[in-house]
Structure formats: C-alpha cells, structure tokens
Design a protein around this motif. Structure first.
Motif, PDB file in Angstrom:
ATOM      1  N   LEU A 105      40.156  31.163  40.383  1.00 30.54           N
ATOM      2  CA  LEU A 105      40.949  29.932  40.321  1.00 30.54           C
ATOM      3  C   LEU A 105      41.207  29.386  41.717  1.00 30.54           C
ATOM      4  N   GLY A 106      41.505  30.277  42.660  1.00 28.32           N
ATOM      5  CA  GLY A 106      41.714  29.855  44.042  1.00 28.32           C
ATOM      6  C   GLY A 106      40.456  29.237  44.631  1.00 28.32           C
ATOM      7  N   GLY A 107      39.296  29.794  44.308  1.00 22.68           N
ATOM      8  CA  GLY A 107      38.038  29.243  44.797  1.00 22.68           C
ATOM      9  C   GLY A 107      37.767  27.858  44.240  1.00 22.68           C
ATOM     10  N   VAL A 108      38.061  27.655  42.972  1.00 17.52           N
ATOM     11  CA  VAL A 108      37.852  26.345  42.346  1.00 17.52           C
ATOM     12  C   VAL A 108      38.783  25.310  42.968  1.00 17.52           C
ATOM     13  N   ILE A 109      40.036  25.666  43.150  1.00 20.27           N
ATOM     14  CA  ILE A 109      41.003  24.736  43.749  1.00 20.27           C
ATOM     15  C   ILE A 109      40.623  24.444  45.197  1.00 20.27           C
ATOM     16  N   GLY A 110      40.202  25.468  45.941  1.00 26.22           N
ATOM     17  CA  GLY A 110      39.796  25.278  47.327  1.00 26.22           C
ATOM     18  C   GLY A 110      38.587  24.370  47.459  1.00 26.22           C
TER      19      GLY A 110
ATOM     20  N   MET B  82      50.908  43.776  29.528  1.00 27.29           N
ATOM     21  CA  MET B  82      51.183  42.351  29.632  1.00 27.29           C
ATOM     22  C   MET B  82      51.210  41.735  28.235  1.00 27.29           C
ATOM     23  N   VAL B  83      51.348  40.445  28.174  1.00 31.77           N
ATOM     24  CA  VAL B  83      51.508  39.735  26.912  1.00 31.77           C
ATOM     25  C   VAL B  83      50.149  39.252  26.405  1.00 31.77           C
ATOM     26  N   ILE B  84      49.975  39.272  25.100  1.00 32.06           N
ATOM     27  CA  ILE B  84      48.813  38.731  24.395  1.00 32.06           C
ATOM     28  C   ILE B  84      47.507  39.390  24.863  1.00 32.06           C
ATOM     29  N   GLY B  85      47.515  40.638  25.149  1.00 34.30           N
ATOM     30  CA  GLY B  85      46.298  41.367  25.479  1.00 34.30           C
ATOM     31  C   GLY B  85      45.713  41.058  26.842  1.00 34.30           C
ATOM     32  N   VAL B  86      46.439  40.350  27.701  1.00 34.00           N
ATOM     33  CA  VAL B  86      45.954  40.069  29.048  1.00 34.00           C
ATOM     34  C   VAL B  86      46.330  41.252  29.927  1.00 34.00           C
ATOM     35  N   THR B  87      45.312  41.902  30.463  1.00 28.75           N
ATOM     36  CA  THR B  87      45.594  43.069  31.298  1.00 28.75           C
ATOM     37  C   THR B  87      45.611  42.666  32.760  1.00 28.75           C
ATOM     38  N   LYS B  88      46.055  43.604  33.594  1.00 33.50           N
ATOM     39  CA  LYS B  88      46.090  43.338  35.038  1.00 33.50           C
ATOM     40  C   LYS B  88      44.697  43.078  35.580  1.00 33.50           C
ATOM     41  N   GLN B  89      43.703  43.700  34.951  1.00 35.32           N
ATOM     42  CA  GLN B  89      42.325  43.512  35.399  1.00 35.32           C
ATOM     43  C   GLN B  89      41.923  42.039  35.305  1.00 35.32           C
ATOM     44  N   TRP B  90      42.259  41.386  34.220  1.00 32.13           N
ATOM     45  CA  TRP B  90      41.891  39.971  34.061  1.00 32.13           C
ATOM     46  C   TRP B  90      42.651  39.083  35.027  1.00 32.13           C
ATOM     47  N   VAL B  91      43.873  39.447  35.349  1.00 34.57           N
ATOM     48  CA  VAL B  91      44.654  38.678  36.315  1.00 34.57           C
ATOM     49  C   VAL B  91      44.017  38.773  37.686  1.00 34.57           C
TER      50      VAL B  91
END
Length: 55
Positions: free
Chosen positions: A17-22, A1-10
């Motif tokens: 994020l879904g929990g915060v929005i919920g 991915m871009v800028i060192g963001v791996t699938k693990q962090w996603v």
C-alpha cells in the motif's frame, strides 16, 4: 485479529500500500514539474519550432 486477518497479511499489505501511494504521489510531482520544463534561468533556452522538450 478480526475477520481472519492475520499479522502476516498486515505485514505484507502495508508495504504494498505504501508503494502504491508513493508511486501515485511521485507521478503527481512529475506532472507538476513539467510546467517548469526548459524555463530555468541557468539552463533554459528558446525552443525551435517543432523541437521536443529537453526531457
């Protein structure tokens, strides 16, 4: 991915994020429903002076 963001962090951040929005949306709905507190035709009643709401 871009800028060192791996699938693990996603995969970690999306549920958080879904929990915060919920939680935010649930709090908005609770605030909206307080307008109808003790006003139900079936369960509503006049509150005595100084009596706290039923919930």
């Amino acid at each position: 991915m871009v800028i060192g963001v791996t699938k693990q962090w996603v995969w970690i951040s999306l549920p958080l994020l879904g929990g915060v929005i919920g939680t935010y949306l649930d709090n908005l709905e609770t605030e909206r429903m307080t307008m109808f507190r003790d006003k139900s035709a079936l369960y509503g009643r006049k509150l005595k002076p100084g009596e706290a709401p039923s919930w």
